[in-house]
Design a protein around this motif. Structure first.
Motif, PDB file in Angstrom:
ATOM      1  N   ALA A 406      -1.594 -42.163 -27.434  1.00 43.79           N
ATOM      2  CA  ALA A 406      -0.880 -41.836 -26.103  1.00 43.79           C
ATOM      3  C   ALA A 406       0.057 -40.248 -26.280  1.00 43.79           C
ATOM      4  O   ALA A 406       0.047 -39.546 -25.627  1.00 43.79           O
ATOM      5  CB  ALA A 406      -0.035 -42.925 -25.700  1.00 43.79           C
ATOM      6  N   ASN A 407       0.631 -40.245 -27.451  1.00 44.05           N
ATOM      7  CA  ASN A 407       1.403 -39.135 -27.670  1.00 44.05           C
ATOM      8  C   ASN A 407       0.397 -37.969 -28.116  1.00 44.05           C
ATOM      9  O   ASN A 407       0.569 -36.859 -27.593  1.00 44.05           O
ATOM     10  CB  ASN A 407       2.203 -39.527 -29.195  1.00 44.05           C
ATOM     11  N   ARG A 473      -5.105 -35.625 -15.543  1.00 44.27           N
ATOM     12  CA  ARG A 473      -4.624 -36.834 -15.584  1.00 44.27           C
ATOM     13  C   ARG A 473      -5.090 -37.637 -17.019  1.00 44.27           C
ATOM     14  O   ARG A 473      -6.178 -37.426 -17.617  1.00 44.27           O
ATOM     15  CB  ARG A 473      -5.129 -37.641 -14.339  1.00 44.27           C
ATOM     16  N   ILE A 474      -4.279 -38.553 -17.325  1.00 40.43           N
ATOM     17  CA  ILE A 474      -4.702 -39.478 -18.464  1.00 40.43           C
ATOM     18  C   ILE A 474      -4.637 -40.862 -17.879  1.00 40.43           C
ATOM     19  O   ILE A 474      -3.628 -41.744 -17.608  1.00 40.43           O
ATOM     20  CB  ILE A 474      -3.622 -39.419 -19.469  1.00 40.43           C
ATOM     21  N   LEU A 487       6.193 -51.466 -26.394  1.00 39.11           N
ATOM     22  CA  LEU A 487       6.753 -50.685 -27.413  1.00 39.11           C
ATOM     23  C   LEU A 487       7.929 -50.161 -26.855  1.00 39.11           C
ATOM     24  O   LEU A 487       9.082 -49.985 -27.977  1.00 39.11           O
ATOM     25  CB  LEU A 487       5.885 -49.606 -27.883  1.00 39.11           C
ATOM     26  N   ASN A 488       8.632 -50.256 -25.697  1.00 42.77           N
ATOM     27  CA  ASN A 488       9.856 -49.582 -25.189  1.00 42.77           C
ATOM     28  C   ASN A 488      10.099 -48.298 -25.759  1.00 42.77           C
ATOM     29  O   ASN A 488      11.394 -48.030 -26.158  1.00 42.77           O
ATOM     30  CB  ASN A 488      10.854 -50.682 -25.629  1.00 42.77           C
ATOM     31  N   GLU A 489       9.525 -47.294 -25.848  1.00 41.01           N
ATOM     32  CA  GLU A 489       9.399 -46.018 -26.268  1.00 41.01           C
ATOM     33  C   GLU A 489       9.781 -44.950 -25.196  1.00 41.01           C
ATOM     34  O   GLU A 489       9.503 -43.859 -25.406  1.00 41.01           O
ATOM     35  CB  GLU A 489       8.358 -45.590 -27.405  1.00 41.01           C
ATOM     36  N   GLY A 490       9.929 -45.371 -23.943  1.00 34.77           N
ATOM     37  CA  GLY A 490       9.861 -44.512 -22.788  1.00 34.77           C
ATOM     38  C   GLY A 490       8.716 -43.927 -22.284  1.00 34.77           C
ATOM     39  O   GLY A 490       8.936 -42.969 -21.572  1.00 34.77           O
ATOM     40  N   TYR A 491       7.577 -44.780 -22.527  1.00 28.07           N
ATOM     41  CA  TYR A 491       6.442 -44.052 -21.872  1.00 28.07           C
ATOM     42  C   TYR A 491       6.507 -44.450 -20.391  1.00 28.07           C
ATOM     43  O   TYR A 491       6.860 -45.290 -19.761  1.00 28.07           O
ATOM     44  CB  TYR A 491       5.283 -44.845 -22.383  1.00 28.07           C
ATOM     45  N   LYS A 492       6.293 -43.145 -19.538  1.00 25.25           N
ATOM     46  CA  LYS A 492       6.261 -43.333 -18.113  1.00 25.25           C
ATOM     47  C   LYS A 492       4.675 -43.452 -17.578  1.00 25.25           C
ATOM     48  O   LYS A 492       3.800 -42.755 -17.685  1.00 25.25           O
ATOM     49  CB  LYS A 492       6.467 -42.065 -17.358  1.00 25.25           C
ATOM     50  N   TRP A 511      -2.129 -44.700 -14.614  1.00 23.97           N
ATOM     51  CA  TRP A 511      -1.693 -43.200 -14.955  1.00 23.97           C
ATOM     52  C   TRP A 511      -0.766 -43.295 -16.222  1.00 23.97           C
ATOM     53  O   TRP A 511       0.727 -43.763 -15.908  1.00 23.97           O
ATOM     54  CB  TRP A 511      -1.433 -42.281 -13.885  1.00 23.97           C
ATOM     55  N   LEU A 512      -0.847 -42.432 -17.468  1.00 25.29           N
ATOM     56  CA  LEU A 512       0.130 -42.092 -18.018  1.00 25.29           C
ATOM     57  C   LEU A 512       0.653 -40.746 -17.580  1.00 25.29           C
ATOM     58  O   LEU A 512      -0.188 -39.699 -18.002  1.00 25.29           O
ATOM     59  CB  LEU A 512      -0.404 -42.101 -19.667  1.00 25.29           C
ATOM     60  N   VAL A 513       1.806 -40.650 -17.355  1.00 25.26           N
ATOM     61  CA  VAL A 513       2.318 -39.439 -16.668  1.00 25.26           C
ATOM     62  C   VAL A 513       3.501 -38.597 -17.646  1.00 25.26           C
ATOM     63  O   VAL A 513       3.854 -37.613 -17.219  1.00 25.26           O
ATOM     64  CB  VAL A 513       2.917 -39.670 -15.518  1.00 25.26           C
TER      65      VAL A 513
END
Length: 566
Positions: A406-407, A473-474, A487-492, A511-513
């Motif tokens: 994702a990163n 878009r992802i 994971l609670n790492e702030g992914y939107k 969507w990963l935004v």
């Protein structure tokens, strides 16, 4: 005499001058055509005298071979060939000690022959031979007298064979077979020039052999070789010039030459072996540094090779293949797979030259590859415009596989927004990406250009996520979205809704935004509503942009003149 006792080696292609005599190699100095078949009494007396000559710098005469079709003088064989061959060998370094040792051997050999009242008559660098210990020996001595005793016809030698001959012999009758002590001294002087310059006789004159012989035989002006002072000690050059004086009586004797040459070396005994040992000692001092340098170069080459191999295959797989171990397929229970492609790539390819398409993909994916280095991911392959990456294999990384990809996907999307094609900078480049998490099997396929391939439904689903995505878009599956949120790492993550996946049916996708704290801006997604023919619109935009590029390139250049109004 060695009549018929020397056994010649078989030579199916060409005659050989080397033979075996009593288990030793010997050299056959074959007589010229027309030699009498039987040895004359005067010839036998000459051969006995030649066999009695014993000196370390004179090649031993072993006898005379009389065999069907062969008449030859049997001489000691020296494996390193003639002095002329040695001087022409550019790979062999000859310092002054080496040259002085060879010259001293020559002088001692000719001096011995003169003490035995045995002038050579045919002395040249071609009949000075060198043995395995680099000891020079004079050979072919007595050959001219032997031909006379056998009453053999003797044609006038070629000009190239007379370059060592004294001028008085060139002018005299029967010169080719005349042997005089002073004539040998002249020949020694020419050989001195050869050794000092490592060049043929009269090499500096630029004349043909025929012209040189004519000038030497008919002075003035006096024709002699030119030797520059840097070729050897000045005393040696002066001695050489004394040896080729025009008047025979002005030339030194071999005893005088021997004494003067010994004084040049200040009485030191010269030895080729000592010279070679000194050169080896000097070379050995640099050998360790040379070996170290070569080892470092080899290590750099090994690292480059292993780096290239590790870019083509996972390191663990590459190491196994290098040692010949079969790589078994491996099951991974949780991995995340990323696919992306270029939107409108078919249209871009149709409107570009093939070399331009290759340049586009190389520039774009080189940019992507640079992003991969800061993430725990493995690039699987690129096929056309498709880019495939995985995390969680070949090295397992726990639950981090979805976060790493994702990163990476966000980083790639951020750099694509500023990317421009070199051949058409105004044409937009959009990518779409898809992620899916699940199990898969990985293994090496093939022996020629082996590939590390992934198999399983996870691969197919990740590909469907990409193909059903949208520009900039992802697109992520439910399993990937759930893993990222856990994971609670702030992914939107925004919900996309129900999406039909070919072969999978309808599934809820997302969507990963973005991500909290992500430092770089992302390109704004296109405003596409369900049912919009967005692919056709993008292809139309690409064609319009290419048309604009072509129009600009075809427009005539401006004259640069300013127009002034009325």
């Amino acid at each position: 005499m060695a009549q018929g006792s020397a056994r010649s080696l078989p030579a199916p292609q060409e005659p050989t001058n080397v033979a075996l005599y009593q288990g030793e190699w010997v050299w056959l100095k074959k007589c010229e055509a027309g030699t009498a078949p039987e040895l004359q009494p005067s010839c036998l007396r000459l051969l006995r005298k030649m066999r009695e000559l014993q000196h370390e710098n004179v090649a031993a005469c072993l006898g005379f071979l009389v065999a069907p079709g062969v008449r030859a003088l049997v001489l000691e064989h020296c494996a390193r060939g003639s002095l002329e061959d040695l001087l022409q060998n550019e790979a062999l370094r000859l310092d002054w000690t080496f040259k002085a040792s060879l010259l001293l051997d020559l002088i001692r050999g000719v001096r011995y022959l003169h003490h035995q009242h045995f002038p050579h008559g045919r002395l040249k660098s071609r009949n000075c031979v060198v043995d395995d210990r680099f000891v020079l020996k004079v050979t072919d001595h007595g050959y001219a007298e032997l031909l006379d005793a056998q009453r053999a016809a003797c044609p006038w030698p070629a000009p190239e064979e007379l370059l060592w001959t004294a001028p008085e012999l060139l002018r005299g009758l029967g010169a080719p077979r005349r042997s005089t002590l002073k004539g040998d001294v002249f020949s020694v002087g020419i050989i001195l020039q050869e050794v000092l310059t490592r060049g043929p006789p009269y090499s500096s004159s630029g004349l043909s052999a025929e012209e040189i012989i004519r000038k030497v035989a008919s002075p003035p002006p006096l024709c002699r070789p030119l030797v520059s002072p840097d070729h050897g000690p000045s005393e040696c050059i002066q001695l050489m010039e004394q040896c080729w004086k025009e008047a025979p009586e002005d030339r030194p004797s071999l005893d005088q030459i021997y004494t003067q040459f010994k004084s040049i070396n200040q009485g030191k005994k010269t030895s080729v072996a000592e010279s070679v040992l000194r050169m080896l000692e000097k070379h050995s001092q640099n050998l360790e540094d040379l070996v170290q340098e070569r080892t470092e170069q080899l290590e750099l080459e090994r690292q480059r090779t292993e780096r290239l191999l590790s870019q083509m295959l996972p390191l663990s797989v590459a190491e196994a293949l290098k040692i010949g171990v079969t790589v078994e397929p491996e099951y991974f229970d949780q991995v995340t797979i990323y696919f992306s492609d270029i939107v409108g790539f078919t249209t871009i390819s149709a409107l570009s030259e093939p070399i331009e398409v290759v340049g586009l993909l190389n520039d774009l994916y080189t940019l992507f590859d640079a992003v991969l280095g800061s993430h725990d991911v493995y690039k699987v392959e690129t096929i056309g415009d498709a880019y495939m990456v995985a995390s969680g294999l070949p090295q397992r990384n726990g639950s981090r596989h979805a976060a790493e990809l994702a990163n990476m996907a966000l980083d790639i999307l951020s750099v694509v927004g500023d990317f421009r094609m070199k051949h058409a900078p105004v044409v937009p480049i959009c990518i779409r990406a898809g992620l899916h998490s699940g199990p898969c099997v990985a293994g090496v396929v093939g022996l020629t250009m082996p590939r590390y391939c992934l198999f399983g439904d996870t691969v197919n689903t990740a590909s469907r996520m990409e193909s059903t995505g949208l520009p900039y878009r992802i697109h992520v599956s439910g399993s990937t979205a759930q893993t990222l949120l856990s994971l609670n790492e702030g992914y939107k993550i925004d919900i996309r809704g129900q999406t039909e996946l070919k072969g999978k049916g309808v599934e809820e996708t997302y969507w990963l935004v973005g991500k909290a704290g992500f430092p770089r801006p992302l390109p704004a997604p296109l405003d596409i509503k369900p049912g919009d023919p967005w692919k056709d619109l993008i292809n139309q935009e690409i064609r319009a942009a290419f048309a604009k590029v072509r129009h600009c390139s075809a427009a005539p250049p401006s004259s640069g003149k300013a127009q002034v109004g009325p």
